[in-house]
Design a protein around this motif. Structure first.
Motif, PDB file in Angstrom:
ATOM      1  N   ASN A 274       0.833  -1.207   0.000  1.00  0.00           N
ATOM      2  CA  ASN A 274       0.000   0.000   0.000  1.00  0.00           C
ATOM      3  C   ASN A 274       0.864   1.252   0.000  1.00  0.00           C
ATOM      4  OD1 ASN A 274      -2.505   1.678   0.651  1.00  0.00           O
ATOM      5  ND2 ASN A 274      -1.270   2.035   2.461  1.00  0.00           N
ATOM      6  N   GLY A 275       1.921   1.270   0.829  1.00  0.00           N
ATOM      7  CA  GLY A 275       2.791   2.442   0.922  1.00  0.00           C
ATOM      8  C   GLY A 275       3.487   2.766  -0.383  1.00  0.00           C
ATOM      9  N   LEU A 276       3.854   1.723  -1.138  1.00  0.00           N
ATOM     10  CA  LEU A 276       4.559   1.933  -2.411  1.00  0.00           C
ATOM     11  C   LEU A 276       3.629   2.451  -3.506  1.00  0.00           C
ATOM     12  CD1 LEU A 276       6.853  -1.247  -2.515  1.00  0.00           C
ATOM     13  CD2 LEU A 276       7.558   1.123  -2.109  1.00  0.00           C
ATOM     14  N   LEU A 277       2.351   2.054  -3.457  1.00  0.00           N
ATOM     15  CA  LEU A 277       1.424   2.421  -4.523  1.00  0.00           C
ATOM     16  C   LEU A 277       0.604   3.678  -4.240  1.00  0.00           C
ATOM     17  CD1 LEU A 277      -0.148  -0.889  -5.905  1.00  0.00           C
ATOM     18  CD2 LEU A 277       1.602   0.551  -6.939  1.00  0.00           C
ATOM     19  N   LYS A 278       0.412   4.001  -2.953  1.00  0.00           N
ATOM     20  CA  LYS A 278      -0.557   5.036  -2.598  1.00  0.00           C
ATOM     21  C   LYS A 278      -0.174   6.421  -3.134  1.00  0.00           C
ATOM     22  CE  LYS A 278      -4.133   6.836  -0.588  1.00  0.00           C
ATOM     23  NZ  LYS A 278      -5.476   6.604  -1.119  1.00  0.00           N
ATOM     24  N   VAL A 279       1.079   6.836  -2.924  1.00  0.00           N
ATOM     25  CA  VAL A 279       1.482   8.177  -3.364  1.00  0.00           C
ATOM     26  C   VAL A 279       1.426   8.304  -4.890  1.00  0.00           C
ATOM     27  CG1 VAL A 279       3.288   9.937  -3.322  1.00  0.00           C
ATOM     28  CG2 VAL A 279       2.880   8.533  -1.295  1.00  0.00           C
ATOM     29  N   PRO A 280       1.973   7.324  -5.664  1.00  0.00           N
ATOM     30  CA  PRO A 280       1.819   7.417  -7.125  1.00  0.00           C
ATOM     31  C   PRO A 280       0.355   7.432  -7.567  1.00  0.00           C
ATOM     32  CG  PRO A 280       3.508   5.812  -6.555  1.00  0.00           C
ATOM     33  CD  PRO A 280       2.842   6.205  -5.278  1.00  0.00           C
ATOM     34  N   MET A 281      -0.498   6.659  -6.871  1.00  0.00           N
ATOM     35  CA  MET A 281      -1.911   6.644  -7.245  1.00  0.00           C
ATOM     36  C   MET A 281      -2.538   8.020  -7.046  1.00  0.00           C
ATOM     37  SD  MET A 281      -5.075   4.299  -5.812  1.00  0.00           S
ATOM     38  CE  MET A 281      -5.475   5.355  -4.417  1.00  0.00           C
ATOM     39  N   GLN A 282      -2.275   8.643  -5.901  1.00  0.00           N
ATOM     40  CA  GLN A 282      -2.835   9.967  -5.635  1.00  0.00           C
ATOM     41  C   GLN A 282      -2.278  11.009  -6.609  1.00  0.00           C
ATOM     42  OE1 GLN A 282      -5.507   8.698  -3.071  1.00  0.00           O
ATOM     43  NE2 GLN A 282      -5.280  10.845  -3.573  1.00  0.00           N
ATOM     44  N   PHE A 283      -0.991  10.891  -6.924  1.00  0.00           N
ATOM     45  CA  PHE A 283      -0.371  11.799  -7.900  1.00  0.00           C
ATOM     46  C   PHE A 283      -1.089  11.682  -9.236  1.00  0.00           C
ATOM     47  CE2 PHE A 283       2.580  13.022 -11.182  1.00  0.00           C
ATOM     48  CZ  PHE A 283       3.231  14.132 -10.663  1.00  0.00           C
ATOM     49  N   PHE A 284      -1.365  10.439  -9.632  1.00  0.00           N
ATOM     50  CA  PHE A 284      -2.024  10.222 -10.922  1.00  0.00           C
ATOM     51  C   PHE A 284      -3.444  10.779 -10.925  1.00  0.00           C
ATOM     52  CE2 PHE A 284      -4.660   7.505 -13.685  1.00  0.00           C
ATOM     53  CZ  PHE A 284      -4.074   7.800 -14.897  1.00  0.00           C
ATOM     54  N   ILE A 285      -4.184  10.583  -9.832  1.00  0.00           N
ATOM     55  CA  ILE A 285      -5.557  11.089  -9.766  1.00  0.00           C
ATOM     56  C   ILE A 285      -5.565  12.616  -9.824  1.00  0.00           C
ATOM     57  CG2 ILE A 285      -7.637  11.224  -8.338  1.00  0.00           C
ATOM     58  CD1 ILE A 285      -6.856   8.448  -7.239  1.00  0.00           C
ATOM     59  N   LEU A 286      -4.614  13.252  -9.129  1.00  0.00           N
ATOM     60  CA  LEU A 286      -4.489  14.703  -9.217  1.00  0.00           C
ATOM     61  C   LEU A 286      -4.134  15.134 -10.644  1.00  0.00           C
ATOM     62  CD1 LEU A 286      -2.577  15.376  -5.883  1.00  0.00           C
ATOM     63  CD2 LEU A 286      -4.807  16.343  -6.474  1.00  0.00           C
ATOM     64  N   LEU A 287      -3.273  14.352 -11.288  1.00  0.00           N
ATOM     65  CA  LEU A 287      -2.876  14.675 -12.662  1.00  0.00           C
ATOM     66  C   LEU A 287      -4.080  14.595 -13.596  1.00  0.00           C
ATOM     67  CD1 LEU A 287      -0.422  15.436 -14.381  1.00  0.00           C
ATOM     68  CD2 LEU A 287      -0.069  12.991 -14.817  1.00  0.00           C
ATOM     69  N   VAL A 288      -4.980  13.652 -13.354  1.00  0.00           N
ATOM     70  CA  VAL A 288      -6.221  13.584 -14.136  1.00  0.00           C
ATOM     71  C   VAL A 288      -7.000  14.891 -13.989  1.00  0.00           C
ATOM     72  CG1 VAL A 288      -8.476  12.470 -14.326  1.00  0.00           C
ATOM     73  CG2 VAL A 288      -6.425  11.068 -14.055  1.00  0.00           C
ATOM     74  N   GLY A 289      -7.068  15.401 -12.750  1.00  0.00           N
ATOM     75  CA  GLY A 289      -7.749  16.677 -12.521  1.00  0.00           C
ATOM     76  C   GLY A 289      -7.090  17.831 -13.247  1.00  0.00           C
ATOM     77  N   VAL A 290      -5.760  17.836 -13.287  1.00  0.00           N
ATOM     78  CA  VAL A 290      -5.026  18.883 -14.003  1.00  0.00           C
ATOM     79  C   VAL A 290      -5.297  18.783 -15.501  1.00  0.00           C
ATOM     80  CG1 VAL A 290      -2.708  19.679 -14.635  1.00  0.00           C
ATOM     81  CG2 VAL A 290      -3.236  19.153 -12.247  1.00  0.00           C
ATOM     82  N   MET A 291      -5.360  17.556 -16.026  1.00  0.00           N
ATOM     83  CA  MET A 291      -5.659  17.385 -17.449  1.00  0.00           C
ATOM     84  C   MET A 291      -7.089  17.841 -17.772  1.00  0.00           C
ATOM     85  SD  MET A 291      -2.952  16.428 -19.019  1.00  0.00           S
ATOM     86  CE  MET A 291      -2.024  17.436 -17.847  1.00  0.00           C
ATOM     87  N   VAL A 292      -8.012  17.674 -16.821  1.00  0.00           N
ATOM     88  CA  VAL A 292      -9.364  18.208 -17.006  1.00  0.00           C
ATOM     89  C   VAL A 292      -9.299  19.731 -17.112  1.00  0.00           C
ATOM     90  CG1 VAL A 292     -11.632  18.520 -15.931  1.00  0.00           C
ATOM     91  CG2 VAL A 292     -10.530  16.277 -15.879  1.00  0.00           C
TER      92      VAL A 292
END
Length: 566
Positions: A274-292
């Motif tokens: 969980n620790g290894l995946l959580k930060v990249p996952m949140q970064f990606f979700i935020l990046l989706v918002g930026v692309m919107v």
């Protein structure tokens, strides 16, 4: 939405709920129902831990947060990997050695029953409130899709989650979360690549990042010590570490996920995963918002993303004023689009990067002013309509721009996350009520009695969560509201556990009194807005430990002897 979207949406949700109920039927003892039989695999634990935290709020609210404020929110998660290591080294071995069902059982063996009960009640209070918000989030989505009122939708969503959570307990939560996370990852990657495909031909991913950066959306790191700024590197690495320690180490909704592992190593691997995946996952979700955000530099965006708010003001006496604001916003957006295309094409007439950034910041400022004026008109038109539209940004994009079929998939993503997180919370609330309050005081009953009691507690907490969801509002935005509620309580609870683990000289009466005093102080600090909410975790932890030390230091030796005798 078209027929194919409804088929995909309903089919996905019914399959997940049905699968969880089928796979976990027949849990007839406390060990199976609460701890899932102690045989959960490490990857299931990791996905379950992640799914518990990644509620609908994550996929609904986080893109909206990035659309308005950029990528800086990712700093909130910087302390999470540090917390995972500490929990793996300290918390998990203790919990497994004592074979506890809840984190709070340990506190009775270390202190006494009243300290255990107080800590359990603190958890039940904050998690009960949060469960209501995780139901409220998907209700927003369906409200935008169906036009139904939020109360009806809160009830429908809550009942759906209650059915399979009551049926299968912890195992039902664990087995369904794997499917839910699969749907979530598929949907978010699909949305990301579709957004890129919708941009003008000359706008590639690198151009899109430059456009977002010119508007300040790619400012990730802030090393300032400004308390006016909620999200900085320091608040994330310090306050975020304490919040993650409290959440993953002492919150039963998370502890119950990794206590279902067969041994210490399995639980540790799940948390590290969980620790290894959580930060990249949140970064990606935020990046989706930026692309919107970049998408809406080339396409018209509404003055307010909440369709109910737009309808309400258009039907009011303020309709003409609102239409004037819409025309003014359209002019601003046309200027943004013209300048952005010139900048991206790099033609001879293109403006320099510095000038483009200054112009965009000015245009963004004007856009924000128009949106604020629109919120004022909406509030005047109807006091019942939500004016804050941050949490409607992503759902507006989904409903108005994705092709048929994918709308249903993305809605299934968000609703799956809601079901996953809410199920975990109800499961943890019922377990804590059962083990730390009911079973602790009602002895000598059969296993079947305690399983049935746990199911009734699950139902009861589900009803409470639905009731709270029905009176909730969006606050600033939902993801911040959930974390604010947690921060008010988590620091205090973490401090109690740290005293229990490491400070043997401090006794139960000192800790119990310190915890009550600390909770009162933290609520006052939050109410008068002394500091950003992330720092409340550190403040609460430090206060309860410091006050407990002082109380213990001034406790007469004979009282200490009595405490030791107990």
């Amino acid at each position: 939405m078209q027929e194919i979207d409804w088929i995909i949406l309903i089919g996905t949700l019914v399959f997940i709920a049905g699968y969880g109920t089928y796979k976990t039927r027949g849990s007839n003892n406390v060990q199976d129902y609460i701890k899932g039989g102690d045989n959960t695999k490490w990857w299931t634990i990791g996905l379950s831990v992640m799914a518990t935290q990644a509620s609908a709020i994550t996929f609904l609210s986080t893109p909206g947060q990035a659309y308005h404020d950029g990528m800086g929110f990712v700093q909130f998660y910087f302390g999470l990997p540090i917390a995972m290591i500490i929990i793996c080294m300290v918390f998990i071995p203790i919990y497994h050695r004592l074979k506890v069902y809840t984190a709070y059982e340990y506190l009775e063996s270390r202190f006494d029953q009243k300290t255990r009960t107080l800590t359990a009640l603190l958890f039940l209070t904050q998690r009960g409130l949060s469960a209501g918000i995780t139901i409220f989030a998907p209700a927003i989505i369906l409200s935008a899709v169906l036009g139904w009122d939020l109360t009806t939708l809160n009830i429908l969503i809550g009942v759906l989650v209650i059915i399979y959570t009551v049926s299968g307990g912890t195992k039902a939560v664990n087995v369904t979360q794997k499917q839910q996370m699969g749907v979530i990852f598929l949907g978010m990657f699909t949305a990301f690549f579709l957004i890129l495909s919708y941009l003008p031909e000359e706008i590639n991913f690198t151009n899109a990042l430059n456009i977002a950066g010119a508007s300040g959306k790619m400012d990730i790191l802030d090393f300032s010590f400004d308390f006016e700024n909620r999200y900085t590197f320091w608040s994330g690495i310090i306050g975020g570490t304490f919040l993650a320690l409290s959440y993953f180490g002492t919150d039963q909704s998370q502890v119950q996920r990794y206590l279902s592992g067969k041994d210490v190593r399995t639980s540790q691997l799940g948390l590290i995963f969980n620790g290894l995946l959580k930060v990249p996952m949140q970064f990606f979700i935020l990046l989706v918002g930026v692309m919107v955000f970049v998408f809406y530099q080339f396409n018209a965006a509404p003055l307010n993303f909440n369709p109910a708010a737009t309808d309400a003001v258009h039907e009011s006496q303020y309709s003409e004023q609102y239409q004037d604001l819409e025309r003014e916003l359209k002019e601003i957006q046309e200027q943004q689009q013209t300048r952005t295309l010139q900048f991206a094409r790099g033609s001879k007439n293109a403006i320099s990067e510095g000038n483009y950034k200054n112009e965009m910041l000015q245009l963004n400022k004007l856009e924000i002013e128009k949106r604020e004026q629109a919120r004022t008109l909406i509030a005047a038109a109807s006091g019942k309509v939500e004016t804050n539209d941050k949490d409607y940004v992503f759902i507006h994009f989904i409903l108005n721009n994705l092709p048929r079929g994918l709308i249903g998939l993305l809605l299934a993503v968000i609703l799956s996350a809601a079901m996953s997180s809410t199920a975990s919370e109800l499961n943890a609330l019922s377990t804590t009520t059962m083990i730390d309050l009911y079973k602790r005081n009602i002895h000598g009953k059969s296993e079947d009695h305690y399983v049935k009691a746990t199911k009734w507690f699950t139902l009861g907490w589900g009803v409470i969560a639905i009731a709270f969801a029905s009176i909730a509002d969006l606050f600033d935005n939902l993801i911040q509201l959930v974390n604010i509620i947690g921060s008010i309580f988590y620091g205090n609870v973490l401090g109690i556990f740290l005293l229990a683990f490491f400070i043997k000289a401090v006794r139960s009466n000192a800790v119990f009194t310190a915890a009550i005093i600390t909770q009162i102080i933290i609520i006052i600090i939050w109410w008068v807005d002394v500091m950003p909410y992330l720092w409340l975790n550190l403040a609460g932890c430090g206060l309860v430990m410091g006050i407990a030390f002082l109380i213990q230091a001034f406790t007469p030796p004979q009282e200490n002897n009595l405490a030791n005798a107990e």
